[in-house]
Structures are given as C-alpha cells and as structure tokens.
Scaffold this active site. Sequence first.
Site, PDB file in Angstrom:
ATOM      1  CG  ASP A 345     -60.663 -58.619 -85.096  1.00 29.96           C
ATOM      2  OD1 ASP A 345     -61.074 -59.443 -85.920  1.00 29.96           O
ATOM      3  OD2 ASP A 345     -59.905 -57.671 -85.388  1.00 29.96           O
ATOM      4  CD  GLU A 381     -59.937 -63.347 -86.246  1.00 31.69           C
ATOM      5  OE1 GLU A 381     -60.381 -63.592 -87.378  1.00 31.69           O
ATOM      6  OE2 GLU A 381     -59.726 -62.184 -85.835  1.00 31.69           O
TER       7      GLU A 381
END
Length: 691
Positions: A345, A381
């Site tokens: 993330d 990401e």
Amino acid sequence: MRLTAGTSSRLGASWDGRGTNFALFSANAHKVELCLFDSQGRRELERIELPERTEDVWHGYLNDVSPGQLYGYRVHGPYEPEHGHRFNANKLLLDPYARRLAGRLVWSDAHFAYRTGSAREDLSFDRRDNARGMPKAVVVDETFNWGRREMRPNVPWEDTIIYEAHVKGLTQKRDDVPPNLRGTYGGLSSPAMIEHFKRLGVTTIELLPVHGLIDDRVLVEKKLSNYWGYNTLAFFAPEARYAQDNPLDAFRTTVARLHDAGIEVMLDVVYNHTAEGDHMGPTLSFRGIDNASYYWLRPDNPRFYDDFTGCGSSVNLTHPRVLQMVMDSLRYWVEICHIDGFRFDLATTLARGPNGFDRNAAFLTAIRQDPVLASVKLVAEPWDLGLGGYQVGAFPSQWSEWNDRYRSTMRRYWSGEGSLIGEVSRRMTGSSDLFNHDGRTQRASVNHITVHDGFTLADLFSYNEKHNEANGEDNRDGSNHNHSNNCGHEGPTDDEGIVVLRRQLRKNQLACLLLAQGLPLILAGDEVGNSQSGNNNAYCQDNEIGWVSWAGLGREGDDLTDFIGYITELRRRFPQIRAHRWLDGRRVDGSYGVLWLTPAADEMEEQDWNFPEGRFLAYVLGPVEHGQAPIFIVLNAAPEPIVFKLPKMAEYASWQQLLNTADVEQKAADFAPGSETTAPPRSVLAFAGSA
C-alpha cells in the site's frame, strides 16, 4: 523468575523451549520496563527493567516465561514533542514485533500521552495508566505442522490471475460455507470457496490487510469500524477478529489448504503509516517507543509529522532499525506463514529519501538482495499523496505495479468516450509506454478495473455519482472522478434495456481485463454483480454494504463466474496474451507480434489512429511459436454495429469465433478470411486462426 542479559540479535519475544528472550529497539529511551500480565490481560503481575542495552536494543531473558504469556512495555525518556520525543511511561505500549494480540483496544482518553482538552494540546502531559484498555502481546510457539503435502504453488508471473478479497467480506454472506467459518480465515479455504476459485480460473488470492489493526476512535463513536484494515498496529500478528481461536494457526491452516489446491496467497501490507495517526493521535506503540526514529518528522518543526500518506504520519524506512522491522516482518510472513507475495500500500512512501522518491532507496535495495524475498511476488501501489508521489512505471524490474492508467482508460472507453483507441491499444498490450525499460516485461503491469477502493463493477455501470452517506462524512469522502456510466438511470432499475446493457458492459470490461497483456486483477464479487449501493469508499462498512452479496450466484444474467472461467481458459490457451516479450509489428520474414487493423482488415496507418471519435479497435496477436494459432480481438465501444472484415492470412483457412460478449449463448461460428461480419454495439469479439 531468573533474569539474565539475553541477546539483542532477535527483536520481539522469542521462546526457545526453556524461556523467553525479550528485545526492543529504542535509540532515545532512558529505560525500558517489561510488564507481564495475567491470562485475561487485566492485571499487571510484574514490572521488570530490561537489564542490557546493545546498539540501541534493550534486552533480557526470563527463564520461566512460556507461550501464552501476555506482556507489554513501558518506555522511559523525555517528553519533548517540540524536539520529536514523546515518551510517557504511564502508557503501556505494544511490542512492534508482537506475534499475537490478546484483547482489543478499548478507547479512552488514557491512550493519549497528553491531556485531551488541554489548551496546550500535545505539549501537555498525561499521567493516567492506559493498560486496562490496551491489547497485549502474547508470547507464541511458532512451530506448526505444515504436513508433507503442503507445497507452494509457485505460479509463474505470466500465468498469474489475482483475485482481491476481504477475509470477512468474502464469505460472510456465502450460504454454502459452514456458518462457523463464515467471515473467518477458515472460510477462505472451505470446499465451496476453493471450488469457486477453480471455476473462475484465478491463481492467486490477494487479501486485504490481515496485520493486527485497531478501529479508529472516530469510527467507533459512529458505530462503524475500520473494515478494510488499513490501520495497522502489529506487523507480525494475524488479525484476531478473523479467527475463532489461535489466529496464527488458523491463518497458516488456511494457507496450507489453499496451497494444496494450487492457489497462492498474497497479502496487502501497510508499512507506510500506523494506527497512531498525527501529532494529536494516541500513544500505543511506536510513538511511545521512539517517535523520532519510527516516523518522518518535519525538519523545521519535529513536533509535527511529514504526512505523505493522508493518514497523519509516515513510517521512516530510512532509519536502519525501522527498515529492519519491515524486512523482518516480510520474511516472517514468508518463512513462518508461507505467504507467496505482497501488495504494498502506498509503496512510494516506503522508497522515499530526503529528496523524495528514490529508485535506489534503502528499502528497494534491501528487497532486491534478500534471498527469502527473491522467490515471492512483489506488487507496488506506485503512488502516495506527497510531492512527486505518482511513480507508475518507476519501480525496479523485480516489481509489478498497479496500473491505474489501464483502469482509467478502459473505464473511459467503455463509458462511451471517443478518440481513445491509441491509448486503449497501449493498455491492452502491456503498457509499454510505462514499463518497457530496464529489462521489465508486460508482467510489470497489474491491470484492474475495480478494486476495494472505488465502485464495484456493477456500480460502475449503475451510478454516475458516489453515494457514501452511510460513512457519516456528508458524502465528502471517496473519489469524485470515477469515469462511470449509469446507462441512463441512477441505481437499480427494472428497465430491461438498461439491465441488458449494464450486463454487457460488465462482460466487456472483464473480457478486456483477461485478454489484455499484463497481470489481471479481479475484485471479489464482480463475478456475481455485487453492489455497494453506490458507495465508492466502503472502508468503514463492516456490514451488508461492504460484504460481498452472493445473491447473484447462479442467477441468469448476474452470474458471470463461468464467463470469467471461460476467458481465463482462453488466456491459458493463447500464450501471446501471457507474453513476456514486448510486441513488434510486421517483421522482415513476414511474421509479426501484433497487427493493428482497420474495419476493412488493412493495417492501420497514422490517419486511422486519428479517426475522429474512433471507438473501434481490432488487432491480431501473432503466435509465439510456429504452429500456434493467432488470436484476432475486436473491441467495439460504439453505440451502433460496425461491419468489419476478417483478416486474410495465407496460412489460415478460417477464423473460429471464440467470444462475442453480445451473444448470450456464445454460439460457435467459422468465418472465411476476408469475409464480412458485424461487431454488435458495445461488444468484444475474439477469433482464433485455423489452418
């Protein structure tokens, strides 16, 4: 208990069969106390000062402490927020290396190191003991019988098809999962779910965060929770809310069963921030252990944090011990839990240095050389909210990346926007404009249309506007730029024409996703028309909104499980879709990687790419090896039918229709080269060349 020096070589609580070694990093502490609790975590039994400090690791060994012991720390040092230090020994702190958590956080003002409501805010000092409301770390025995059959699937990158799911949300409403397993780790590997994964043809389950987490106070006060789990407090401990008893063993049992079925397990991991938030947040672990080491602080005013994440603070991986914690965590999940990969993330934050994102950052360098992590899948990401945070295409060759350019292009295309065929051509062939450098291949691009964050696929074609009122933020949260198309009616409708169009657009997106080069990622529930009632930010909805509704399973029109399974089989049948060499056009010997064709089956020229409002794209992917078949793909996003010709190729006597998303029954048909046929409005077609 007999207390000895122990060792600093392994952080956390390590049981060796006779006793337990405790080790905690803190560069700026003056003293560290280990606190032992009763089995309920309510009463502090003993407070023991760790006797040794070696290279900023405080450590001690207790001979009579065994698995099951609950513990926490109190760390002494200066409380000087203006200098970046926030020590407060009145606060019980969770071990960053905790392997298991006992109890949940019970919110109160005692969890804040400062006096809440004070005019001096976080510059004030609070002396209340928060131990009663804190989760405790648990000493664990890490041994586990994986069984002789447990083998990691080791799915090649190019064959990977990812299915993103939430542990609880996936099975909470699934009737064919035993009631006691619904919403748990065990539910993921129940026979019904394994059969479902096999029908879909997915190879890899990517789980939303399962690291130990807490629910934000503001959400709890609204009677909501941090459902998605992007609020980590324990990077080594499986979240207990998804297990009935021992979460570590429950999680590993599920991994073993999925592996036995040939399915990989990836984790979505959140190392970019923690649950402690900004300077007004609680003191639960890292902040009270060594705030100045764990977090990015503003150089000009270290009372405040550099916030690249939008969550109040950012973890500082330029510090060697903080980097060590993240690397130790990753290795733990691979070695102890047999995890097959990670999705990071806001990965840009992990690779930040003093001057912003750095492709040679310590974190990326450490990952590159680590022998344990060399065999697992790494997905970034590739953005955060800081300056220069958007880094799609910039990660090293070892990585794959979420490709939001694929998402936005294909959403715009199938929502009816014209003049996109050049962009669509790049996205369908691996996005070479983003990833064709430094030896990277098409697998660098993780293509997706929908993920946990945003509309579901059904909602993408049912809503023009977000409907997040249930989140309690007056619909201000969530993205306003969704490139969605409600097909003429906002929300559910009984209009058969709209229902049929929405279904076809869902099929088009799924077909493109699985026929595109790169790695496809499917959002759990999209195969059965799952809706979140237009909520595009269901992070706090641990209820019917956030859980997958399986009502569409087996229902004609809504259930696209077998449709997806059919196209995943096509993907396996045609290796050129799974290619790991960048495509070229016509070669000297007449062979080709890709041919872009007009509706008349002529090779496209510059003026064809610039066709005003063009919505038709057709191309042939050539065989990888002699004797294999080419595949001819047609994308017609126009609202009207378009007549086109099948290409003439001397070595192929016919074209066999494999796919027509407008054809409910998928009837087989053969076409002669050069013959005409029609692409229905808003449809995807595919044909295989036959000798």
